[in-house]
Design a protein around this motif. Structure first.
Motif, PDB file in Angstrom:
ATOM      1  N   VAL A 130       0.756  -1.260  -0.040  1.00  0.00           N
ATOM      2  CA  VAL A 130      -0.102   0.040   0.178  1.00  0.00           C
ATOM      3  C   VAL A 130       0.804   1.188   0.058  1.00  0.00           C
ATOM      4  O   VAL A 130       0.530   2.306  -0.766  1.00  0.00           O
ATOM      5  CB  VAL A 130      -1.097  -0.119   1.304  1.00  0.00           C
ATOM      6  N   TRP A 131       1.965   1.182   0.667  1.00  0.00           N
ATOM      7  CA  TRP A 131       2.866   2.367   0.792  1.00  0.00           C
ATOM      8  C   TRP A 131       3.276   2.516  -0.539  1.00  0.00           C
ATOM      9  O   TRP A 131       3.710   3.599  -1.091  1.00  0.00           O
ATOM     10  CB  TRP A 131       3.988   2.028   1.926  1.00  0.00           C
ATOM     11  N   PHE A 132       4.200   1.538  -1.183  1.00  0.00           N
ATOM     12  CA  PHE A 132       4.865   1.395  -2.514  1.00  0.00           C
ATOM     13  C   PHE A 132       4.011   2.027  -3.505  1.00  0.00           C
ATOM     14  O   PHE A 132       4.333   2.862  -4.182  1.00  0.00           O
ATOM     15  CB  PHE A 132       5.134  -0.076  -2.623  1.00  0.00           C
ATOM     16  N   ALA A 133       2.756   1.712  -3.612  1.00  0.00           N
ATOM     17  CA  ALA A 133       2.040   1.965  -4.747  1.00  0.00           C
ATOM     18  C   ALA A 133       1.293   3.484  -4.372  1.00  0.00           C
ATOM     19  O   ALA A 133       0.830   4.090  -5.323  1.00  0.00           O
ATOM     20  CB  ALA A 133       0.887   0.917  -4.959  1.00  0.00           C
ATOM     21  N   ALA A 146      22.501  -0.385 -13.798  1.00  0.00           N
ATOM     22  CA  ALA A 146      23.192   0.334 -12.637  1.00  0.00           C
ATOM     23  C   ALA A 146      24.714  -0.184 -12.923  1.00  0.00           C
ATOM     24  O   ALA A 146      25.510   0.637 -12.694  1.00  0.00           O
ATOM     25  CB  ALA A 146      22.879  -0.568 -11.554  1.00  0.00           C
ATOM     26  N   LEU A 147      25.065  -1.209 -13.619  1.00  0.00           N
ATOM     27  CA  LEU A 147      26.311  -1.820 -13.860  1.00  0.00           C
ATOM     28  C   LEU A 147      26.986  -0.881 -14.930  1.00  0.00           C
ATOM     29  O   LEU A 147      28.046  -0.202 -14.884  1.00  0.00           O
ATOM     30  CB  LEU A 147      26.361  -3.533 -14.031  1.00  0.00           C
ATOM     31  N   GLU A 148      26.021  -0.726 -15.929  1.00  0.00           N
ATOM     32  CA  GLU A 148      26.356   0.180 -17.298  1.00  0.00           C
ATOM     33  C   GLU A 148      26.859   1.573 -16.762  1.00  0.00           C
ATOM     34  O   GLU A 148      27.700   2.107 -17.220  1.00  0.00           O
ATOM     35  CB  GLU A 148      25.475   0.120 -18.129  1.00  0.00           C
ATOM     36  N   THR A 149      25.849   2.106 -15.826  1.00  0.00           N
ATOM     37  CA  THR A 149      26.124   3.429 -15.424  1.00  0.00           C
ATOM     38  C   THR A 149      27.338   3.717 -14.371  1.00  0.00           C
ATOM     39  O   THR A 149      27.864   4.481 -14.675  1.00  0.00           O
ATOM     40  CB  THR A 149      25.112   3.789 -14.683  1.00  0.00           C
ATOM     41  N   ALA A 150      27.709   2.657 -13.644  1.00  0.00           N
ATOM     42  CA  ALA A 150      28.836   2.621 -12.849  1.00  0.00           C
ATOM     43  C   ALA A 150      30.004   2.698 -13.579  1.00  0.00           C
ATOM     44  O   ALA A 150      30.823   3.346 -13.518  1.00  0.00           O
ATOM     45  CB  ALA A 150      28.986   1.497 -11.920  1.00  0.00           C
ATOM     46  N   MET A 188      11.262   3.967  -9.543  1.00  0.00           N
ATOM     47  CA  MET A 188      12.361   4.786  -9.145  1.00  0.00           C
ATOM     48  C   MET A 188      13.235   4.215  -7.790  1.00  0.00           C
ATOM     49  O   MET A 188      14.310   4.124  -7.543  1.00  0.00           O
ATOM     50  CB  MET A 188      11.978   6.075  -8.683  1.00  0.00           C
ATOM     51  N   ARG A 189      12.347   3.555  -7.009  1.00  0.00           N
ATOM     52  CA  ARG A 189      12.975   3.003  -5.459  1.00  0.00           C
ATOM     53  C   ARG A 189      14.098   2.002  -5.791  1.00  0.00           C
ATOM     54  O   ARG A 189      15.013   1.921  -5.456  1.00  0.00           O
ATOM     55  CB  ARG A 189      11.934   2.663  -4.509  1.00  0.00           C
ATOM     56  N   ARG A 190      13.650   0.994  -6.882  1.00  0.00           N
ATOM     57  CA  ARG A 190      14.529   0.093  -7.171  1.00  0.00           C
ATOM     58  C   ARG A 190      15.716   0.494  -8.029  1.00  0.00           C
ATOM     59  O   ARG A 190      16.929  -0.063  -7.721  1.00  0.00           O
ATOM     60  CB  ARG A 190      13.917  -1.208  -7.757  1.00  0.00           C
ATOM     61  N   ALA A 191      15.631   1.233  -8.958  1.00  0.00           N
ATOM     62  CA  ALA A 191      16.421   1.749  -9.899  1.00  0.00           C
ATOM     63  C   ALA A 191      17.420   2.377  -9.044  1.00  0.00           C
ATOM     64  O   ALA A 191      18.809   2.225  -9.185  1.00  0.00           O
ATOM     65  CB  ALA A 191      16.010   2.517 -10.906  1.00  0.00           C
ATOM     66  N   ALA A 192      17.108   3.261  -8.045  1.00  0.00           N
ATOM     67  CA  ALA A 192      18.138   4.058  -7.185  1.00  0.00           C
ATOM     68  C   ALA A 192      18.783   2.990  -6.195  1.00  0.00           C
ATOM     69  O   ALA A 192      20.022   3.237  -6.035  1.00  0.00           O
ATOM     70  CB  ALA A 192      17.074   5.088  -6.147  1.00  0.00           C
ATOM     71  N   PHE A 212      11.342  -5.035  -6.058  1.00  0.00           N
ATOM     72  CA  PHE A 212      12.311  -4.018  -5.124  1.00  0.00           C
ATOM     73  C   PHE A 212      12.504  -4.856  -3.569  1.00  0.00           C
ATOM     74  O   PHE A 212      13.560  -4.499  -3.162  1.00  0.00           O
ATOM     75  CB  PHE A 212      11.238  -2.805  -4.630  1.00  0.00           C
ATOM     76  N   LEU A 213      11.490  -5.511  -3.137  1.00  0.00           N
ATOM     77  CA  LEU A 213      11.954  -6.293  -1.998  1.00  0.00           C
ATOM     78  C   LEU A 213      13.041  -7.288  -1.961  1.00  0.00           C
ATOM     79  O   LEU A 213      13.869  -7.429  -1.165  1.00  0.00           O
ATOM     80  CB  LEU A 213      10.469  -6.978  -1.430  1.00  0.00           C
ATOM     81  N   VAL A 214      13.033  -7.859  -3.045  1.00  0.00           N
ATOM     82  CA  VAL A 214      14.239  -8.894  -3.416  1.00  0.00           C
ATOM     83  C   VAL A 214      15.498  -8.148  -3.536  1.00  0.00           C
ATOM     84  O   VAL A 214      16.355  -8.471  -2.894  1.00  0.00           O
ATOM     85  CB  VAL A 214      13.802  -9.654  -4.900  1.00  0.00           C
ATOM     86  N   ALA A 215      15.484  -6.973  -4.171  1.00  0.00           N
ATOM     87  CA  ALA A 215      16.641  -6.040  -4.420  1.00  0.00           C
ATOM     88  C   ALA A 215      17.056  -5.776  -3.183  1.00  0.00           C
ATOM     89  O   ALA A 215      18.272  -5.639  -2.836  1.00  0.00           O
ATOM     90  CB  ALA A 215      16.468  -5.099  -5.451  1.00  0.00           C
ATOM     91  N   TYR A 216      16.016  -5.481  -2.272  1.00  0.00           N
ATOM     92  CA  TYR A 216      16.500  -4.608  -0.872  1.00  0.00           C
ATOM     93  C   TYR A 216      17.188  -5.776  -0.093  1.00  0.00           C
ATOM     94  O   TYR A 216      18.153  -5.454   0.572  1.00  0.00           O
ATOM     95  CB  TYR A 216      15.121  -4.078  -0.445  1.00  0.00           C
ATOM     96  N   VAL A 217      16.605  -6.809  -0.193  1.00  0.00           N
ATOM     97  CA  VAL A 217      17.224  -8.012   0.654  1.00  0.00           C
ATOM     98  C   VAL A 217      18.565  -8.457   0.089  1.00  0.00           C
ATOM     99  O   VAL A 217      19.532  -8.598   0.840  1.00  0.00           O
ATOM    100  CB  VAL A 217      16.091  -9.071   0.593  1.00  0.00           C
TER     101      VAL A 217
END
Length: 175
Positions: free
Chosen positions: A18-21, A103-107, A127-131, A165-170
């Motif tokens: 609910v927060w995310f969306a 992200a790798l290409e940008t780095a 945005m959240r996952r990309a950042a 996003f949750l997977v990336a965060y973990v």
């Protein structure tokens, strides 16, 4: 005990969804940096990146995740980019195929150009996952300014992106 734990996990997931969306990142009309990074995807991203470049808010632009079939001249024509602007200031990145690849290409690009700050332009729902992915790949001290492009994403898009996003965060601390 197990039922309570499962109920707690489900409620936490639902509250997070609910927060995310419901609370989406917003456009940043005062965004400035050394360069702008635009992952390809939904509409409005590249145009916003070009606006920042043309206004002088940034000096260079990376469009990451460009399809291999897209040629620079086609990009110039599609987005009405002046040839001199294309030559001096815009890089089309053809390596990435997903957000982590962006992200790798940008780095790699940041390391080559020695930028200290980036404006990240992507869809509000992305945005959240990309950042998160970008911050995990950049060296410490690089400033990431978020500039979200408003979208009309479906509930299904939010569902998929929230779980990614949750997977990336973990996983982020282990990279």
């Amino acid at each position: 005990m197990i039922r309570r734990l499962m109920a707690f996990v489900l409620l936490a997931w639902l509250g997070g969804f609910v927060w995310f969306a419901g609370v989406l990142p917003q456009p940043n009309l005062a965004a400035k940096g050394d360069a702008v990074v635009v992952p390809t995807g939904s509409g409005g991203r590249i145009s916003r990146g070009l606006d920042l470049l043309r206004s002088g808010a940034v000096e260079r632009m990376l469009v990451t995740g460009v399809d291999a079939s897209v040629k620079e001249k086609e990009f110039e024509a599609e987005y009405r980019v002046e040839p001199q602007l294309m030559e001096c200031c815009i890089t089309l990145g053809y390596i990435a195929v997903d957000t982590r690849g962006n992200a790798l290409e940008t780095a790699d690009w940041v390391a080559t150009h020695k930028h200290g700050s980036l404006v990240l332009v992507t869809a509000d729902w992305h945005m959240r996952r990309a950042a998160l992915e970008l911050a995990a790949q950049l060296p410490p001290g690089i400033v990431i300014v978020r500039d979200a492009v408003r979208s009309q994403a479906s509930l299904w898009t939010f569902f998929l992106e929230y779980n990614k996003f949750l997977v990336a965060y973990v996983v982020a601390p282990f990279r």
